[in-house]
Design a protein around this motif. Structure first.
Motif, short mmCIF file in Angstrom:
data_model
loop_
_atom_site.label_atom_id
_atom_site.label_comp_id
_atom_site.label_asym_id
_atom_site.label_seq_id
_atom_site.Cartn_x
_atom_site.Cartn_y
_atom_site.Cartn_z
N TRP A 66 -36.70 -36.05 6.13
CA TRP A 66 -35.30 -35.69 5.96
C TRP A 66 -34.34 -36.81 5.54
O TRP A 66 -33.32 -36.52 4.91
CB TRP A 66 -34.79 -34.99 7.21
N ARG A 70 -31.30 -35.96 3.11
CA ARG A 70 -29.92 -36.07 3.61
C ARG A 70 -29.09 -37.04 2.78
O ARG A 70 -27.86 -36.94 2.77
CB ARG A 70 -29.93 -36.49 5.08
N PRO A 74 -25.71 -34.66 2.55
CA PRO A 74 -25.36 -35.26 3.84
C PRO A 74 -24.82 -34.27 4.87
O PRO A 74 -24.72 -34.62 6.05
CB PRO A 74 -24.30 -36.30 3.48
#
Length: 224
Positions: A66, A70, A74
């Protein structure tokens, strides 16, 4: 925003229909796309279409997968939904926005210490062994009041309860029981319902549904 994958569109439509039939707002239910074992390439079409809540079973897999995703998205909310070892509490608190498998006093204590160290407090769901099945994780029904009291005393941010009904049985009575237990303890979150039964879960008050195969297809288990 990219086109919505047909499977995601179908799940969203069914969720909205179930919510409407129950007299609830469509946005009252959080769709958690269960991305455990899925590679980034399978996850990205959902991200591009606006899906933002994802569920992972293992801290190690989520930690590997992840951070890069991200960086591009975000605002993703990551939910840990698998059984959690107490020695992984620090990693879980650093990574997750919600933990759905709080099920024993030792884990409550470990998470409380990890949250204090990190200055970060993910939402916590107490997992209930709703069918009293020996092979499943989750807090025993008789132990639930004491575990909730301990979690509150440790200042864990309790969001609600989570369950996995027994396979092969109608899930509605178990979902209704979880909803009653939540009400009895002043909790509003209900993490219940998966690909085969999320319509029923929404009708009975689910606030979070955990959908894997309906979004990603049935993933074949690797052969030995």
């Amino acid at each position: 925003m990219a086109p919505v994958p047909p499977a995601l569109a179908d799940v969203r439509t069914r969720l909205a229909r179930a919510a409407a039939l129950a007299g609830r707002r469509p946005g009252a239910v959080t769709l958690i796309a269960v991305s455990k074992t899925q590679p980034a390439g399978a996850i990205e079409p959902l991200l591009a279409a606006g899906q933002r809540a994802f569920g992972e079973n293992r801290v190690q897999e989520a930690t590997a997968k992840w951070p890069a995703l991200r960086d591009r998205y975000p605002d993703v909310a990551l939910h840990l939904i698998g059984q959690l070892q107490s020695n992984k509490a620090d990693e879980a608190v650093a990574l997750a926005d919600a933990i759905h498998s709080v099920d024993r006093p030792s884990l409550v204590a470990a998470l409380a210490r990890a949250m204090d160290r990190a200055g970060r407090r993910p939402a916590c769901f107490v997992q209930v062994n709703i069918g009293e099945e020996a092979q499943k994780g989750g807090c025993a029904l008789a132990d639930l009041p004491a575990l909730i009291a301990q979690a509150r005393a440790a200042s864990l941010p309790l969001a609600g309860l989570m369950c996995l009904p027994p396979a092969g049985l109608k899930p509605a009575p178990y979902f209704a029981l979880l909803a009653k237990l939540a009400r009895d303890h002043g909790l509003t979150g209900l993490s219940m319902g998966m690909s085969d039964d999320y319509d029923t879960a929404v009708m009975l008050g689910a606030t979070h549904v955990r959908i894997g195969s309906a979004l990603f297809g049935v993933r074949e288990e690797p052969t030995a």
